[in-house]
Design an enzyme around this catalytic site. Structure first.
Site, PDB file in Angstrom:
ATOM      1  N   VAL B  39       0.640  -1.261  -0.008  1.00 24.02           N
ATOM      2  CA  VAL B  39      -0.074   0.142   0.053  1.00 24.02           C
ATOM      3  C   VAL B  39       0.866   1.207   0.100  1.00 24.02           C
ATOM      4  CG1 VAL B  39      -1.737   1.384   1.289  1.00 24.02           C
ATOM      5  CG2 VAL B  39      -2.082  -1.215   1.232  1.00 24.02           C
ATOM      6  N   GLU B 135     -15.044  -6.320  -6.378  1.00 25.58           N
ATOM      7  CA  GLU B 135     -14.507  -7.565  -7.216  1.00 25.58           C
ATOM      8  C   GLU B 135     -15.131  -8.748  -6.608  1.00 25.58           C
ATOM      9  OE1 GLU B 135     -13.246  -9.099  -9.769  1.00 25.58           O
ATOM     10  OE2 GLU B 135     -11.876  -7.556 -10.135  1.00 25.58           O
ATOM     11  N   GLY B 193     -21.590 -30.090   1.160  1.00 24.86           N
ATOM     12  CA  GLY B 193     -21.515 -28.641   1.454  1.00 24.86           C
ATOM     13  C   GLY B 193     -21.408 -27.824   0.174  1.00 24.86           C
ATOM     14  N   GLU B 196     -26.628 -25.055   0.113  1.00 28.99           N
ATOM     15  CA  GLU B 196     -27.133 -24.797   1.448  1.00 28.99           C
ATOM     16  C   GLU B 196     -28.496 -25.590   1.553  1.00 28.99           C
ATOM     17  OE1 GLU B 196     -27.150 -20.728   2.568  1.00 28.99           O
ATOM     18  OE2 GLU B 196     -25.995 -20.326   1.002  1.00 28.99           O
ATOM     19  N   LYS B 211     -25.497 -11.209 -10.258  1.00 24.03           N
ATOM     20  CA  LYS B 211     -24.330 -11.331 -10.947  1.00 24.03           C
ATOM     21  C   LYS B 211     -24.619 -10.955 -12.335  1.00 24.03           C
ATOM     22  CE  LYS B 211     -22.287 -14.495  -7.829  1.00 24.03           C
ATOM     23  NZ  LYS B 211     -22.236 -16.034  -7.422  1.00 24.03           N
ATOM     24  N   GLY B 310     -16.477 -19.197  -1.315  1.00 23.55           N
ATOM     25  CA  GLY B 310     -15.754 -19.788  -0.284  1.00 23.55           C
ATOM     26  C   GLY B 310     -15.021 -18.763   0.372  1.00 23.55           C
TER      27      GLY B 310
END
Lengths: 435, 435
Positions: B39, B135, B193, B196, B211, B310
């Site tokens: 940064v 993002e 998994g 849901e 999206k 994830g």
């Protein structure tokens, strides 16, 4: 961000007008209005420097834009952006430096220059407080510089595997598909325009090595030049190698490989042909396409795929950078520069960790497997699989190793070649993309 | 660019500490030093707002960072960056707006909010002269927002085809691989998994539609909300559909499709299952992976591939944005905002141009093909291929059409179902990814 009313025009000049430059000029002139909206100010192409004016007449570009005095063009003092698509070291370097000093940001597609002497350019950009952008220098139209420099800036990149040369991928793909040898596949690539008359830069891996140096620098926040990159081309890849790869469910690709060790203190940057599993995302990259596969700690496995060369695709990457740096000029700012704070050692190829696939023609008699296994063992190379196939009085052993120092693997192969019971080592290739 | 000596610390707060937030906090705390180097100033996580403190005790995060007063956290006035990983519409919207007004840039992973009311947020960011980066909102770790917003800013994007929901891709992939039906594949996904307990948002396409709206806005420089997106889920996809796809060398994928017409005046944004050729790069996207395929005028075909969800992958995308906006804060600048100057019409699904694959069970007697062909003809739908297979007294016709208005195709299918000689229409699906 384009909050204010359109400001003074953004003035753009271009150095070179070959295959890429012609496309850049064509899009810039045709789409000036739309690009202006995206930038937040009108954009104007004010000049193009070429070596010879005669060759520009056939182009559909206003003749008054052309000049042969590149130095005068970049130093005229009112430019916002200079696009460099000449290629090569000089006069590109001198002109880029002059452009930055004169207050212009620079967009370049020049991988050779960046890989040889990027530092000089990066430092000049910092000093001038201008942008130096080069998305087009690696993998043509594929956005990879920006993702590495910005999207993954919060992550730890661990490995980059790239198919970054379309010519060699076309040749290896043809060998895989047709069973042809290297020479025939090269002939075909040349006939179809995928390889140049002198294919050395591509088939010997020079082009890929330049891109590997740039990728490694970006991925690991350090300085890597082309001199640091171990390079092997594809001229020694045989139809037998490709067939051997197929037998173990793999394909042969020329890979640019950038790896960092878990401590983040040593990197390996190399270009060589390698067998990768057919199930690896890179294995399905066909023809002259490019792809860059990135493994990072948090993101996991990412792949970026697209055309790695060509006039229009490369122009897309150039113009994306032009819009970005033009926006910065409108706002009076500049983008993220190189971060080279991580001064990591670049490993010699001998210390790189690799796997080998070795195919050995041997006499079919007792003790031969033991002798071969011993050659691996004395160099501390662990065998993952060995497969023996009898063939009349002869036999063939196919050995795939676990990961070991490249030097140990090379020494093992050397010793195998010297064994009395070994008639020949018919295929030796590194194996990558196996987890 | 980090030319000056490290400045005052960049202060970061986070809203929410679920799966993604926990990973963001973990990396931020562990890698603060390295991130600070990237940064150009020290970075400091100063607070995390959660609903209940009890649940934070098991996390390896200093307890003094947690607060239940999100509003007080984002308005404390000294923040540079606020990370929003709560999700949903409220209180996320209110808190993001408060953060921007208080002078912080915002990084969010909130696709639902951006797709429903992005405009309010984008305008607030412009007004506050702060960044709003997201993002992580589309396709998890895959850099796609930045490539569309910056890398392709000089190009004309023509089409975006995305596999942007991992759950549905996992289910369809399982159906393809094992021949299972939807219910069994969903059970398996839940057991592992990948889905849901209430899978509605995924399997009905709501997640993908959000999206798609974001992608279409970025790709075409216009405003698209989730209400503009035609949405069909995968609950009606049968094992027979998947088998039919396989027979024509295709696979079934749930696609987010964003297309613009050649004049750039009309877009189609839709989410539905579709058959795509097995040779299409998207076809090999397996399991829960995501990929976004972009076609643009100059760049040609690009694909971006990686994990779409994830904790750690999404955290990678969040942290990339954090580093970018933190750099901007150090330099006192902000990045490119949304460009929505191209006010294009969003087409109703009926006017979208698509192809259909239709499998029709018919009586095997003279005239049946003529009757079926007539049903297509009266709706002005051109047949590309038709294949007849006899089965005892019955026959099956498999028709693939040329491109036509979706409404005309739907009406054709309706008429087919009414034909006396037709026993049933056993599979109807759109076909995409065919050039």
């Amino acid at each position: 961000m384009t909050t204010s009313a359109p400001a003074r025009p953004i003035r753009i000049a271009m150095l070179g007008c070959g295959v890429v430059g012609t496309e850049v000029a064509r899009f810039l002139l045709r789409d000036a209005e739309e690009l202006g909206r995206r930038v937040g100010a009108p954009v104007e192409l004010v000049g193009i420097a070429v070596r010879r004016l005669e060759r520009t007449r056939s182009l559909d570009i206003p003749s008054e834009l052309f000049t042969t005095d590149a130095k005068a063009l970049v130093t005229r003092g009112d430019l916002d952006v200079v696009i460099e698509v000449i290629g090569g070291i000089e006069p590109a370097r001198e002109l880029i430096l002059a452009a930055l000093e004169s207050g212009a940001s620079v967009v370049t597609a020049n991988k050779a220059l960046l890989a040889e002497d990027g530092d000089t350019l990066y430092e000049a950009a910092v000093k001038a407080e201008r942008d130096l952008y080069y998305e087009a220098a690696v993998a043509g139209a594929i956005p990879i510089v920006r993702p590495l420099r910005e999207s993954l800036a919060g992550d730890r990149v661990e490995r980059v595997l790239g198919i970054v040369n379309g010519t060699t991928n076309f040749i290896l793909d043809a060998m895989t598909t047709t069973g042809a040898g290297f020479d025939d596949a090269l002939d075909e690539a040349q006939r179809l325009g995928f390889a140049e008359a002198d294919p050395t830069a591509d088939v010997e891996g020079f082009d890929a090595a330049a891109k590997a140096a740039i990728l490694a620098g970006l991925a690991f926040h350090t300085r890597v030049t082309i001199a640091d990159v171990h390079r092997e081309g594809i001229t020694e890849v045989t139809a037998a190698d490709v067939a051997s790869a197929s037998e173990i469910g793999s394909v042969v690709k020329l890979l640019a490989i950038c790896e960092i060790d878990p401590e983040g203190s040593q990197v390996s940057v190399r270009v060589h042909p390698a067998m990768i599993p057919a199930t690896h995302p890179l294995a399905s990259v066909r023809g002259a396409y490019n792809a860059v596969f990135v493994e990072s700690e948090a993101a996991g496995q990412l792949m970026f795929y697209g055309p790695g060369a060509g006039g229009a695709p490369t122009a897309s990457a150039v113009l994306g950078d032009v819009v970005t740096v033009a926006r910065h000029r409108v706002d009076g700012v500049f983008g993220p520069g190189e971060t080279v704070h991580a001064q990591v050692e670049v490993l010699d190829i001998g210390r790189a960790r690799t796997r080998y696939h070795v195919q050995i023609d041997v006499e079919d008699r007792p003790g031969v497997l033991a002798a071969v296994a011993e050659a691996f063992a004395v160099h501390d190379v662990s065998i993952k699989t060995v497969r023996q196939e009898g063939r009349g009085g002869d036999a063939q052993l196919v050995v795939v190793t676990h990961e070991a120092d490249d030097a140990a693997l090379a020494a093992t192969v050397g010793q195998l070649r010297d064994l009395e019971m070994v008639r020949g080592v018919s295929s030796v290739m590194r194996v990558e993309g196996v987890s």
